[in-house]
Design a protein around this motif. Structure first.
Motif, PDB file in Angstrom:
ATOM      1  N   MET A  53       0.755  -1.378  -0.067  1.00 53.71           N
ATOM      2  CA  MET A  53      -0.106  -0.160  -0.187  1.00 53.71           C
ATOM      3  C   MET A  53       1.038   1.177   0.015  1.00 53.71           C
ATOM      4  O   MET A  53       1.835   1.028   0.708  1.00 53.71           O
ATOM      5  CB  MET A  53      -0.896  -0.048   1.407  1.00 53.71           C
ATOM      6  N   ASP A  54       0.429   2.065  -0.734  1.00 53.05           N
ATOM      7  CA  ASP A  54       1.583   3.500  -0.979  1.00 53.05           C
ATOM      8  C   ASP A  54       0.955   4.443   0.132  1.00 53.05           C
ATOM      9  O   ASP A  54      -0.344   4.238   0.908  1.00 53.05           O
ATOM     10  CB  ASP A  54       1.602   3.852  -2.284  1.00 53.05           C
ATOM     11  N   LYS A  55       1.700   5.446   0.233  1.00 54.68           N
ATOM     12  CA  LYS A  55       1.254   6.535   1.234  1.00 54.68           C
ATOM     13  C   LYS A  55      -0.164   7.249   1.006  1.00 54.68           C
ATOM     14  O   LYS A  55      -0.604   7.479   2.012  1.00 54.68           O
ATOM     15  CB  LYS A  55       2.819   7.648   1.308  1.00 54.68           C
ATOM     16  N   LEU A  56      -0.405   7.706  -0.413  1.00 54.30           N
ATOM     17  CA  LEU A  56      -1.631   8.007  -0.761  1.00 54.30           C
ATOM     18  C   LEU A  56      -2.649   7.210  -0.182  1.00 54.30           C
ATOM     19  O   LEU A  56      -3.645   7.921   0.360  1.00 54.30           O
ATOM     20  CB  LEU A  56      -1.541   8.428  -2.237  1.00 54.30           C
ATOM     21  N   ASP A  57      -2.532   6.120  -0.292  1.00 61.67           N
ATOM     22  CA  ASP A  57      -3.699   5.151   0.062  1.00 61.67           C
ATOM     23  C   ASP A  57      -3.692   5.186   1.601  1.00 61.67           C
ATOM     24  O   ASP A  57      -5.030   5.194   2.027  1.00 61.67           O
ATOM     25  CB  ASP A  57      -3.769   3.584  -0.445  1.00 61.67           C
ATOM     26  N   GLU A  58      -2.682   5.352   2.205  1.00 56.97           N
ATOM     27  CA  GLU A  58      -2.508   5.392   3.575  1.00 56.97           C
ATOM     28  C   GLU A  58      -3.499   6.466   4.146  1.00 56.97           C
ATOM     29  O   GLU A  58      -4.322   6.514   5.236  1.00 56.97           O
ATOM     30  CB  GLU A  58      -1.178   5.078   4.136  1.00 56.97           C
ATOM     31  N   LEU A  59      -2.956   7.606   3.590  1.00 54.43           N
ATOM     32  CA  LEU A  59      -3.558   9.018   4.144  1.00 54.43           C
ATOM     33  C   LEU A  59      -5.254   8.657   3.710  1.00 54.43           C
ATOM     34  O   LEU A  59      -5.856   9.170   4.529  1.00 54.43           O
ATOM     35  CB  LEU A  59      -3.063   9.835   3.043  1.00 54.43           C
ATOM     36  N   ASP A  60      -5.671   8.300   2.638  1.00 51.12           N
ATOM     37  CA  ASP A  60      -7.042   8.362   2.398  1.00 51.12           C
ATOM     38  C   ASP A  60      -7.872   7.452   3.358  1.00 51.12           C
ATOM     39  O   ASP A  60      -8.789   7.917   3.838  1.00 51.12           O
ATOM     40  CB  ASP A  60      -7.297   7.564   0.888  1.00 51.12           C
ATOM     41  N   GLN A  61      -7.158   6.360   3.791  1.00 49.37           N
ATOM     42  CA  GLN A  61      -7.669   5.477   4.836  1.00 49.37           C
ATOM     43  C   GLN A  61      -7.794   6.368   6.261  1.00 49.37           C
ATOM     44  O   GLN A  61      -8.663   6.079   6.870  1.00 49.37           O
ATOM     45  CB  GLN A  61      -6.941   4.090   4.940  1.00 49.37           C
ATOM     46  N   LEU A  62      -6.592   6.886   6.632  1.00 44.42           N
ATOM     47  CA  LEU A  62      -6.502   7.547   7.604  1.00 44.42           C
ATOM     48  C   LEU A  62      -7.629   8.721   7.817  1.00 44.42           C
ATOM     49  O   LEU A  62      -8.457   8.883   9.092  1.00 44.42           O
ATOM     50  CB  LEU A  62      -5.277   8.421   8.053  1.00 44.42           C
TER      51      LEU A  62
END
Length: 128
Positions: free
Chosen positions: A1-10
């Motif tokens: 999972m990339d950082k952009l996906d992590e931000l979206d989930q957060l």
């Protein structure tokens, strides 16, 4: 999972808690998300630009010159962090020109391969 996906989930959990689009809390969170995404997106655009230029150089495709005295033109745009990145039109132009060069390189080889296959098949047919 990339950082952009992590931000979206957060942010997704917090977005649901705000009550939906149109509320002040939602707008503030959206601004915060965009603020955190900008450097990551800029980095992605820079990497994509470098890869496209590297491929174009490998095939001898001329790179459109960067605009001087302006912030952007048809092929180039200046990112928020002062890097020059290719616009969608710039990517399309280099991709198209690279494909033309690859085709020009491959055509003679494909012709000779077709001739060689024909000669081999003729020889096989003659000896069987």
């Amino acid at each position: 999972m990339d950082k952009l996906d992590e931000l979206d989930q957060l942010y997704e959990v917090e977005f649901k808690a705000t009550g939906g689009p149109g509320t002040r809390a939602y707008e503030a969170l959206e601004g915060g998300l965009q603020h955190e995404q900008e450097p990551l997106i800029d980095e992605l655009l820079t990497i994509e630009t470098r890869q496209r230029i590297r491929t174009a150089h490998r095939w001898g495709v001329p790179i459109p010159p960067r605009p001087y005295g302006r912030d952007r033109d048809q092929y180039w745009d200046r990112s928020r962090y002062s890097e020059w990145v290719l616009t969608d039109e710039g990517h399309k132009h280099l991709r198209r020109e690279t494909a033309v060069e690859v085709e020009l390189f491959a055509k003679p080889w494909l012709s000779w391969i077709a001739i060689a296959v024909s000669v081999v098949s003729l020889a096989v047919a003659a000896f069987t």
